[in-house]
Design an enzyme around this catalytic site. Structure first.
Site, PDB file in Angstrom:
ATOM      1  N   ASP A   1       9.465   3.330   0.492  1.00  0.00           N
ATOM      2  CA  ASP A   1       8.110   3.842   1.226  1.00  0.00           C
ATOM      3  C   ASP A   1       8.294   3.568   2.770  1.00  0.00           C
ATOM      4  O   ASP A   1       7.893   2.518   3.051  1.00  0.00           O
ATOM      5  CB  ASP A   1       6.786   3.341   0.509  1.00  0.00           C
ATOM      6  CG  ASP A   1       5.621   3.992   1.357  1.00  0.00           C
ATOM      7  OD1 ASP A   1       6.066   4.777   2.297  1.00  0.00           O
ATOM      8  OD2 ASP A   1       4.597   3.788   0.654  1.00  0.00           O
TER       9      ASP A   1
ATOM     10  N   LYS B   1       3.126   9.187   8.926  1.00  0.00           N
ATOM     11  CA  LYS B   1       3.043   8.837  10.412  1.00  0.00           C
ATOM     12  C   LYS B   1       3.906   9.274  11.533  1.00  0.00           C
ATOM     13  O   LYS B   1       3.350  10.289  12.129  1.00  0.00           O
ATOM     14  CB  LYS B   1       2.994   7.164  10.130  1.00  0.00           C
ATOM     15  CG  LYS B   1       2.459   6.696   9.291  1.00  0.00           C
ATOM     16  CD  LYS B   1       1.514   5.775   9.355  1.00  0.00           C
ATOM     17  CE  LYS B   1       0.873   4.911   8.217  1.00  0.00           C
ATOM     18  NZ  LYS B   1      -0.571   4.877   8.342  1.00  0.00           N
TER      19      LYS B   1
ATOM     20  N   TYR C   1       0.799  -1.258   0.053  1.00  0.00           N
ATOM     21  CA  TYR C   1       0.006  -0.082   0.060  1.00  0.00           C
ATOM     22  C   TYR C   1       0.965   1.308   0.144  1.00  0.00           C
ATOM     23  O   TYR C   1       1.776   1.384   0.866  1.00  0.00           O
ATOM     24  CB  TYR C   1      -0.816   0.186   1.389  1.00  0.00           C
ATOM     25  CG  TYR C   1      -1.895   1.089   1.389  1.00  0.00           C
ATOM     26  CD1 TYR C   1      -2.747   1.268   0.464  1.00  0.00           C
ATOM     27  CD2 TYR C   1      -1.571   2.100   2.306  1.00  0.00           C
ATOM     28  CE1 TYR C   1      -3.544   2.315   0.223  1.00  0.00           C
ATOM     29  CE2 TYR C   1      -2.562   3.398   2.162  1.00  0.00           C
ATOM     30  CZ  TYR C   1      -3.560   3.267   1.408  1.00  0.00           C
ATOM     31  OH  TYR C   1      -4.475   4.572   1.272  1.00  0.00           O
TER      32      TYR C   1
HETATM   33  C1  LIG Z   1       3.466   2.403   3.564  1.00  0.00           C
HETATM   34  C2  LIG Z   1       2.516   3.370   3.362  1.00  0.00           C
HETATM   35  N1  LIG Z   1       2.793   4.350   2.417  1.00  0.00           N
HETATM   36  C3  LIG Z   1       1.713   5.222   2.163  1.00  0.00           C
HETATM   37  C4  LIG Z   1       0.472   5.304   3.164  1.00  0.00           C
HETATM   38  C5  LIG Z   1      -0.191   6.524   2.890  1.00  0.00           C
HETATM   39  O1  LIG Z   1      -0.109   7.327   3.946  1.00  0.00           O
HETATM   40  P1  LIG Z   1      -1.440   8.361   4.237  1.00  0.00           P
HETATM   41  O2  LIG Z   1      -2.588   7.510   4.900  1.00  0.00           O
HETATM   42  O3  LIG Z   1      -0.893   9.052   5.365  1.00  0.00           O
HETATM   43  O4  LIG Z   1      -1.842   8.866   3.116  1.00  0.00           O
HETATM   44  C6  LIG Z   1       0.452   4.439   4.112  1.00  0.00           C
HETATM   45  C7  LIG Z   1      -0.761   4.550   4.908  1.00  0.00           C
HETATM   46  O5  LIG Z   1      -1.000   3.566   5.743  1.00  0.00           O
HETATM   47  C8  LIG Z   1       1.374   3.274   4.244  1.00  0.00           C
HETATM   48  O6  LIG Z   1       1.373   2.459   5.152  1.00  0.00           O
END
Ligand SMILES: Cc1ncc(COP(=O)(O)O)c(C=O)c1O
Length: 449
Positions: free
Chosen positions: A256, A284, A161
């Protein structure tokens, strides 16, 4: 006007066996159902009409507006590594709020100094840009990668994700498995032309990755990877292999770190696994519950976003009204002040180890057939006898049974989202762990009865 009785009927409390639901909370849920799609703020569906309206939290626990409290293992989707209402975070936000909440143009002192403090910890970072979410960070990292390489496609891993934008929402949890590298959209509304700009590969499989990257190297701008993919850890050598394959083929590597950043140590997954990508994305933990994200990376890639280049062919637009937000930056400083304390990560990791060990003992004693796994401050469990190595392994575990057991854990006061990964905060106490073990024990007994 909805009456309390009608609201309670709507909430159908019995379905998830909530101990109590006040008139206040029932009415709030009824109001949410009238005004918000699905009666929720985001993507977590109500369990048969019943939800939770949270009012406050402290450390590893939080409360709903009926007064029930839960030991929280969701922790604001992982943002609250320092728990709810951490005194240092709360004080920093309050102090900054008295000086002004936003300035927008050019610079503000908390954001400048936060970048100055973060960059030395991020191995790939020559420069960084703040954003306000993980999704924004991955969106901009992908754009920077496309512009830098002059290529259009991005490869992601099945089950990963990377946020809620069109370029990211394919093959995260495909209902039907497709042959690699064919992407499966996760949502309606993604134009086919955008969907087809993504290639999908299986996680932890370097042979397939190498073949795909070599076959598509002329159109592939970047490989984006979660260093720990949701609940799946990389096999030894996997991340190193991704680095080597991308570098050898003129493809950028975007790590990421939205989840792992500042959670797996000050250097995040890059330090933990010893692999340095070209770009990394954050969210986060930095804001500890406030909306802060970042893209960091090689200066030659990041400098495409220098607005002094506006009008030039090599300029990449990267901007947002709320980025570099002083309240978020103030929270970021308080977070760093806390995690820089000697022993912080040792304590956090040891708490998670104790939790996993205790749960394993309880589940084994009850013959549950559950594997508890994870490393560091994230923990997971599946009804399976093997730790998953990729998305398809997870689909082979008994996910329906897990959802039912998670619902029982919730009834016993442990806040988990069915099927989702779980987090541990530095503020979960020994009492919280003990209460967790007792709750898990009760849940096993009820489940096996
Ligand atoms: C690995 C990863 N990348 C990107 C995101 C997206 O972040 P946001 O929910 O702050 O847009 C998340 C959200 O859980 C994530 O776990």
């Amino acid at each position: 006007m909805t009456t309390p009785k009608a609201a309670h009927d709507l909430c159908n409390t019995a379905v998830i066996g909530r101990h109590t639901m006040s008139d206040t909370e029932a009415l709030e849920i009824a109001s949410a159902r009238a005004n918000l799609p699905g009666g929720v703020l985001g993507g977590n569906a109500l369990a048969s009409g019943t939800g939770f309206v949270f009012s406050h939290g402290k450390g590893g626990r939080f409360w709903d507006t009926s007064g029930n409290n839960y030991i929280d293992y969701v922790l604001g989707s992982g943002t609250l590594m320092l728990g709810h209402a951490h005194p240092a975070i709360a004080a920093a936000i309050a102090e900054q709020a008295t000086r002004g909440t936003h300035f927008f143009a050019y610079l503000n002192a908390p954001a400048v100094h936060l970048a100055e403090r973060m960059i030395p910890y991020i191995p790939c970072a020559g420069r960084m840009r703040f954003t306000i979410s993980g999704s924004e960070s991955t969106l901009h990292a992908m754009r920077l990668a496309r512009a830098f390489t002059g290529k259009t496609k991005i490869l992601k891993f099945e089950g990963a994700y990377h946020g809620a934008h069109d370029y990211a929402q394919v093959s995260t949890s495909p209902k039907q498995l497709a042959n690699f590298p064919q992407p499966v959209p996760d949502t309606n509304g993604i134009p086919e032309v955008v969907r087809d700009l993504t290639l999908v590969a299986p996680y932890n499989d370097l042979d397939t990755l190498r073949a795909l990257v070599e076959a598509h190297r002329d159109e592939l701008a970047a490989v984006i990877i979660e260093p720990i993919q949701r609940i799946i850890h990389p096999l030894p050598g996997f991340l190193e292999g991704v680095r080597e394959i991308t570098a050898a083929n003129g493809v950028l590597m975007i790590m990421d770190e939205v989840v792992t950043g500042f959670r797996y140590g000050l250097k995040g997954a890059q330090g933990y696994f010893g692999v340095t990508p070209d770009l990394a994305t954050y969210g986060k933990v930095i804001g500890s519950g406030l909306p802060v994200g970042a893209v960091a990376g090689r200066a030659d890639i990041m400098d495409q976003a220098d607005p002094g280049k506006k009008g030039q062919a090599d300029y990449v637009y990267q901007n947002g009204t709320l980025q570099g937000h002083p309240l978020g930056a103030a929270a970021g400083h308080a977070m760093l002040n806390t995690v820089e304390q000697p022993g912080f990560y040792e304590h956090l990791f040891a708490t998670a180890d104790r939790l996993r060990d205790g749960l394993r003992t309880i589940f084994n004693r009850h013959g549950m057939g559950i594997t508890v796994f994870g490393e560091g401050p994230m923990w997971h469990m599946l009804f399976t006898d093997r730790v998953p190595r990729n998305f398809r392994d997870i689909t082979k575990s008994d996910t329906k049974r897990l959802a039912a057991f998670d619902a029982e854990l919730l009834r016993q006061g442990l806040f988990v989202l069915p099927g989702n990964r779980r987090f541990v905060s530095s503020e979960h106490t020994s009492d919280d762990l003990q209460a967790t073990f007792e709750a898990a024990d009760r849940a096993c007994r009820i489940f096996n009865a």
